[in-house]
Design a protein around this motif. Sequence first.
Motif, PDB file in Angstrom:
ATOM      1  N   HIS A 240      -3.189 -15.033  -1.417  1.00 16.75           N
ATOM      2  CA  HIS A 240      -2.735 -13.978  -2.253  1.00 16.75           C
ATOM      3  C   HIS A 240      -2.888 -12.506  -1.691  1.00 16.75           C
ATOM      4  CE1 HIS A 240      -2.079 -15.670  -6.456  1.00 16.75           C
ATOM      5  NE2 HIS A 240      -2.725 -16.837  -5.698  1.00 16.75           N
ATOM      6  N   ARG A 241      -4.229 -12.491  -0.848  1.00 19.37           N
ATOM      7  CA  ARG A 241      -4.531 -11.195  -0.418  1.00 19.37           C
ATOM      8  C   ARG A 241      -4.766 -11.364   1.205  1.00 19.37           C
ATOM      9  NH1 ARG A 241      -2.596  -9.713  -4.034  1.00 19.37           N
ATOM     10  NH2 ARG A 241      -3.323  -8.255  -5.658  1.00 19.37           N
ATOM     11  N   LEU A 242      -4.212 -10.864   2.263  1.00 18.36           N
ATOM     12  CA  LEU A 242      -4.621 -10.598   3.768  1.00 18.36           C
ATOM     13  C   LEU A 242      -4.770  -9.189   4.154  1.00 18.36           C
ATOM     14  CD1 LEU A 242      -4.635 -12.345   6.247  1.00 18.36           C
ATOM     15  CD2 LEU A 242      -2.523 -12.262   6.486  1.00 18.36           C
ATOM     16  N   SER A 243      -6.076  -8.982   4.607  1.00 12.82           N
ATOM     17  CA  SER A 243      -6.233  -7.886   5.060  1.00 12.82           C
ATOM     18  C   SER A 243      -6.523  -7.628   6.645  1.00 12.82           C
ATOM     19  CB  SER A 243      -7.499  -7.197   4.417  1.00 12.82           C
ATOM     20  OG  SER A 243      -7.562  -7.122   3.205  1.00 12.82           O
ATOM     21  N   LEU A 244      -5.782  -6.871   7.298  1.00 14.38           N
ATOM     22  CA  LEU A 244      -5.604  -7.007   8.894  1.00 14.38           C
ATOM     23  C   LEU A 244      -6.213  -5.567   9.334  1.00 14.38           C
ATOM     24  CD1 LEU A 244      -2.421  -9.145   9.120  1.00 14.38           C
ATOM     25  CD2 LEU A 244      -4.668  -9.812   9.426  1.00 14.38           C
ATOM     26  N   LEU A 245      -7.253  -5.668  10.446  1.00  8.59           N
ATOM     27  CA  LEU A 245      -7.511  -4.457  10.991  1.00  8.59           C
ATOM     28  C   LEU A 245      -7.067  -4.625  12.591  1.00  8.59           C
ATOM     29  CD1 LEU A 245      -9.382  -2.184  11.125  1.00  8.59           C
ATOM     30  CD2 LEU A 245     -11.186  -3.321  12.153  1.00  8.59           C
ATOM     31  N   LEU A 246      -6.099  -3.546  12.947  1.00  8.43           N
ATOM     32  CA  LEU A 246      -5.469  -3.600  14.453  1.00  8.43           C
ATOM     33  C   LEU A 246      -6.078  -2.338  14.969  1.00  8.43           C
ATOM     34  CD1 LEU A 246      -3.081  -4.313  16.062  1.00  8.43           C
ATOM     35  CD2 LEU A 246      -1.522  -2.615  14.768  1.00  8.43           C
ATOM     36  N   ASN A 247      -6.554  -2.722  16.226  1.00 11.61           N
ATOM     37  CA  ASN A 247      -7.213  -1.827  16.896  1.00 11.61           C
ATOM     38  C   ASN A 247      -6.535  -1.748  18.458  1.00 11.61           C
ATOM     39  OD1 ASN A 247      -8.992   0.090  17.507  1.00 11.61           O
ATOM     40  ND2 ASN A 247     -10.650  -1.160  18.011  1.00 11.61           N
TER      41      ASN A 247
ATOM     42  N   SER B 153      -7.889 -15.313  -0.290  1.00  9.44           N
ATOM     43  CA  SER B 153      -8.098 -13.883   0.277  1.00  9.44           C
ATOM     44  C   SER B 153      -8.761 -14.028   1.843  1.00  9.44           C
ATOM     45  CB  SER B 153      -9.148 -12.953  -0.319  1.00  9.44           C
ATOM     46  OG  SER B 153      -8.987 -11.742   0.077  1.00  9.44           O
ATOM     47  N   LEU B 154      -8.073 -13.189   2.723  1.00 12.20           N
ATOM     48  CA  LEU B 154      -8.815 -13.579   3.966  1.00 12.20           C
ATOM     49  C   LEU B 154      -8.527 -12.027   4.742  1.00 12.20           C
ATOM     50  CD1 LEU B 154      -9.645 -15.433   6.386  1.00 12.20           C
ATOM     51  CD2 LEU B 154      -7.129 -15.868   6.981  1.00 12.20           C
ATOM     52  N   ALA B 155      -9.288 -11.858   5.450  1.00 13.76           N
ATOM     53  CA  ALA B 155      -9.765 -10.542   6.087  1.00 13.76           C
ATOM     54  C   ALA B 155      -9.750 -10.744   7.619  1.00 13.76           C
ATOM     55  CB  ALA B 155     -10.662  -9.295   5.699  1.00 13.76           C
ATOM     56  N   LEU B 156      -9.197 -10.333   8.814  1.00 10.49           N
ATOM     57  CA  LEU B 156      -9.362 -10.510  10.183  1.00 10.49           C
ATOM     58  C   LEU B 156      -8.867  -9.283  11.032  1.00 10.49           C
ATOM     59  CD1 LEU B 156      -7.927 -14.188  10.114  1.00 10.49           C
ATOM     60  CD2 LEU B 156     -10.343 -13.681  10.182  1.00 10.49           C
ATOM     61  N   ASP B 157      -9.550  -9.609  12.166  1.00  6.57           N
ATOM     62  CA  ASP B 157      -8.774  -8.588  13.061  1.00  6.57           C
ATOM     63  C   ASP B 157      -7.453  -9.278  13.365  1.00  6.57           C
ATOM     64  OD1 ASP B 157     -11.025  -6.836  13.890  1.00  6.57           O
ATOM     65  OD2 ASP B 157     -12.094  -8.782  14.924  1.00  6.57           O
ATOM     66  N   PHE B 158      -6.551  -8.180  13.843  1.00  7.47           N
ATOM     67  CA  PHE B 158      -5.124  -8.717  13.685  1.00  7.47           C
ATOM     68  C   PHE B 158      -4.816  -9.607  14.969  1.00  7.47           C
ATOM     69  CE2 PHE B 158      -0.555  -8.333  14.638  1.00  7.47           C
ATOM     70  CZ  PHE B 158       0.100  -8.082  13.607  1.00  7.47           C
TER      71      PHE B 158
ATOM     72  N   GLN C 176     -13.942  -7.840  18.492  1.00  2.00           N
ATOM     73  CA  GLN C 176     -14.072  -8.397  19.693  1.00  2.00           C
ATOM     74  C   GLN C 176     -12.756  -9.083  20.178  1.00  2.00           C
ATOM     75  OE1 GLN C 176     -16.902  -8.004  21.587  1.00  2.00           O
ATOM     76  NE2 GLN C 176     -17.133  -6.078  19.940  1.00  2.00           N
ATOM     77  N   MET C 177     -12.407  -9.524  21.215  1.00  3.32           N
ATOM     78  CA  MET C 177     -11.494 -10.149  21.733  1.00  3.32           C
ATOM     79  C   MET C 177     -11.471 -11.583  21.333  1.00  3.32           C
ATOM     80  SD  MET C 177      -9.529  -7.924  22.854  1.00  3.32           S
ATOM     81  CE  MET C 177      -8.312  -8.788  23.742  1.00  3.32           C
TER      82      MET C 177
ATOM     83  N   LEU D 291       1.538 -13.202  -1.998  1.00  2.00           N
ATOM     84  CA  LEU D 291       0.896 -12.599  -1.116  1.00  2.00           C
ATOM     85  C   LEU D 291       1.298 -11.259  -0.939  1.00  2.00           C
ATOM     86  CD1 LEU D 291      -1.021 -12.750   1.395  1.00  2.00           C
ATOM     87  CD2 LEU D 291       1.022 -13.572   2.724  1.00  2.00           C
ATOM     88  N   ARG D 292       0.247 -10.290  -0.810  1.00  2.00           N
ATOM     89  CA  ARG D 292       0.256  -8.921  -0.328  1.00  2.00           C
ATOM     90  C   ARG D 292      -0.916  -8.602   0.741  1.00  2.00           C
ATOM     91  NH1 ARG D 292       4.174  -9.438  -2.465  1.00  2.00           N
ATOM     92  NH2 ARG D 292       4.951  -8.516  -4.207  1.00  2.00           N
ATOM     93  N   VAL D 293      -0.388  -7.717   1.759  1.00  2.00           N
ATOM     94  CA  VAL D 293      -0.893  -7.386   2.874  1.00  2.00           C
ATOM     95  C   VAL D 293      -1.323  -6.027   2.897  1.00  2.00           C
ATOM     96  CG1 VAL D 293      -0.786  -7.623   5.724  1.00  2.00           C
ATOM     97  CG2 VAL D 293       0.316  -9.308   4.035  1.00  2.00           C
ATOM     98  N   TYR D 294      -2.655  -5.920   3.465  1.00  2.00           N
ATOM     99  CA  TYR D 294      -3.096  -4.617   4.006  1.00  2.00           C
ATOM    100  C   TYR D 294      -3.541  -4.486   5.297  1.00  2.00           C
ATOM    101  CZ  TYR D 294      -7.292  -1.018   3.766  1.00  2.00           C
ATOM    102  OH  TYR D 294      -8.099   0.120   4.197  1.00  2.00           O
ATOM    103  N   ILE D 295      -2.922  -3.556   5.984  1.00  2.00           N
ATOM    104  CA  ILE D 295      -3.171  -3.236   7.496  1.00  2.00           C
ATOM    105  C   ILE D 295      -3.783  -1.747   7.749  1.00  2.00           C
ATOM    106  CG2 ILE D 295      -1.988  -2.837   9.499  1.00  2.00           C
ATOM    107  CD1 ILE D 295       0.170  -4.862   8.829  1.00  2.00           C
ATOM    108  N   MET D 296      -4.676  -1.702   8.386  1.00  2.00           N
ATOM    109  CA  MET D 296      -5.449  -0.560   9.027  1.00  2.00           C
ATOM    110  C   MET D 296      -4.907  -0.809  10.534  1.00  2.00           C
ATOM    111  SD  MET D 296      -9.132   1.202   9.143  1.00  2.00           S
ATOM    112  CE  MET D 296      -9.154   2.086   7.701  1.00  2.00           C
ATOM    113  N   ALA D 297      -4.535   0.443  11.161  1.00  2.00           N
ATOM    114  CA  ALA D 297      -4.106   0.579  12.230  1.00  2.00           C
ATOM    115  C   ALA D 297      -4.877   1.839  13.022  1.00  2.00           C
ATOM    116  CB  ALA D 297      -2.709   0.709  12.723  1.00  2.00           C
TER     117      ALA D 297
END
Length: 504
Positions: free
Chosen positions: A294-301, A269-274, A251-252, A324-330
């Motif tokens: 340490h960990r940041l996961s981002l979902l780019l849509n 550790s944190l996971a959010l919409d980009f 969601q926006m 810190l290491r980052v995981y991105i799914m686009a």
Amino acid sequence: MALCGGVGAMALPSELIVHVFSFLSDRDKLRASAVCSRWRECLFYPALWTRLKLRIGGGCTGGGCGSEATPRLEFLMRKFGSFVRELRLELAPVDGHLGPVDSHLGPANQGAPPGRTDHAAPQRDHAAPLQRDPQSSPRWREATTTYLDQVLCVLTCTRNNRNLKELSMYADTCVLQEEGLLDTSYLQHIHHGDKKVKEIQQLFIELLSNSRQLRWLSCGFMLGLVTPCSLASLSNLSAQSLQHLSLLDHQMAPLISPTEVERLAGLRSLALDFSDLTSELCGLLASKQRVPLHRLSLLLNAATLEGTATDDDWKALVRVSANLRVYIMALEVDGGELLRVLKPSLPLERLHLDSYSSAVTDGALELVAQQYHKTLTHLLLLRDDGHYPDLSVNRNEDPLVLLAWRCTHLAVLVIHGYTIWSHNLVAISRLRGSSLRVLAVTEESIDFDPDQWTYVEGDPVHNLVKEVSLGLGRVWHPSLDPNLVLPEPTQHFHREMHAFSTGM
């Protein structure tokens, strides 16, 4: 130990029986509880049920209905919801294509490798619209009702649990949200739909306010569960103990405010919409008064990038969080947007590029290889429209080969929907060797240069398999089934994010 005098196992102390049963899986415990009342009493001892991992179906298929699993869910939650310490629940898509039960409630896909689609998973089609004909309406209504009832069941039984340390809830409702089937007007057609959503939100608020030692909170695409005000109810004790937070909904409107982030000073550790990672939020995460992230996961849509973290923001964050290491799914992100996202100071470890029609450019891959050659370990490059574009300028300059050469820590490479020439695939296997733990390439993505195989005897595919296997130091084969390579995107992100965050 032999028992004397013909005394059977029933004479054993309850403590010993409980200890023996502690080695059983949850599914076997439930089966053993039907043997006799003594076993049943021992098997439902609270110490045996501190952790629950459940997967429930959310919709109807021609062969059954996800609502059939609801009574079993209600039974387990009534028994253990008030004291369970770790609860992980996955609700299958509301469109009902996944099997009715998984994990400890049923046989479907138990133990399936992470990232692989379930055998009955919905077909990946980012562009195909849902068919909302009159015949399907009852199915949608029943599936949505089942979903709401199951979430209500879980929250009702856990809202007063003060021992809860981990709560992870995932529901694949994204498709229906995008199609508007789960908006306010649609919920009016569900019996007490609006009322149930409000009750769900209130129960979640109660759960957060009653918690005392929450360390892991993950909510992925849970319709009607999290609102922008939910985290404000988190108790002060849990705000201090919380180490992982994941809030994803496509969601926006952001689900977390900078004020709430300030309270959660112990997040690792944190996971959010980009789009939620604003400059302001990034600045707060870079505070020296916080535990390093340490960990940041981002979902780019394909969301707006205005106001999101700049390269200076990333530099400030990395100065404080050196590990810190980052995981991105686009998802459905074109090359131009990707270039705006991939800042030089971003410590990218995992990159998943997934689309139906948008194509990744060779320039984007070259940028990845140049900027993240010290950190990148995972690259998933997936496209599903059947055109198989060729990323190489010519057959001798494949950007994937250059990436494999530069990124010395590359351990996972998955390719589908892009043309990769056989000799380049051999080059990748030789460059990375046995350190490339996963090389998954669909057979349709591999092409053979006639000039390269003019002087090679035998079948080209057989020779390719032999050469790649020699390069990797193990037996290798191209994937014959695209479904084994193409994960369902949001579900894959949820599971990989969990593994990524727990591995810190």
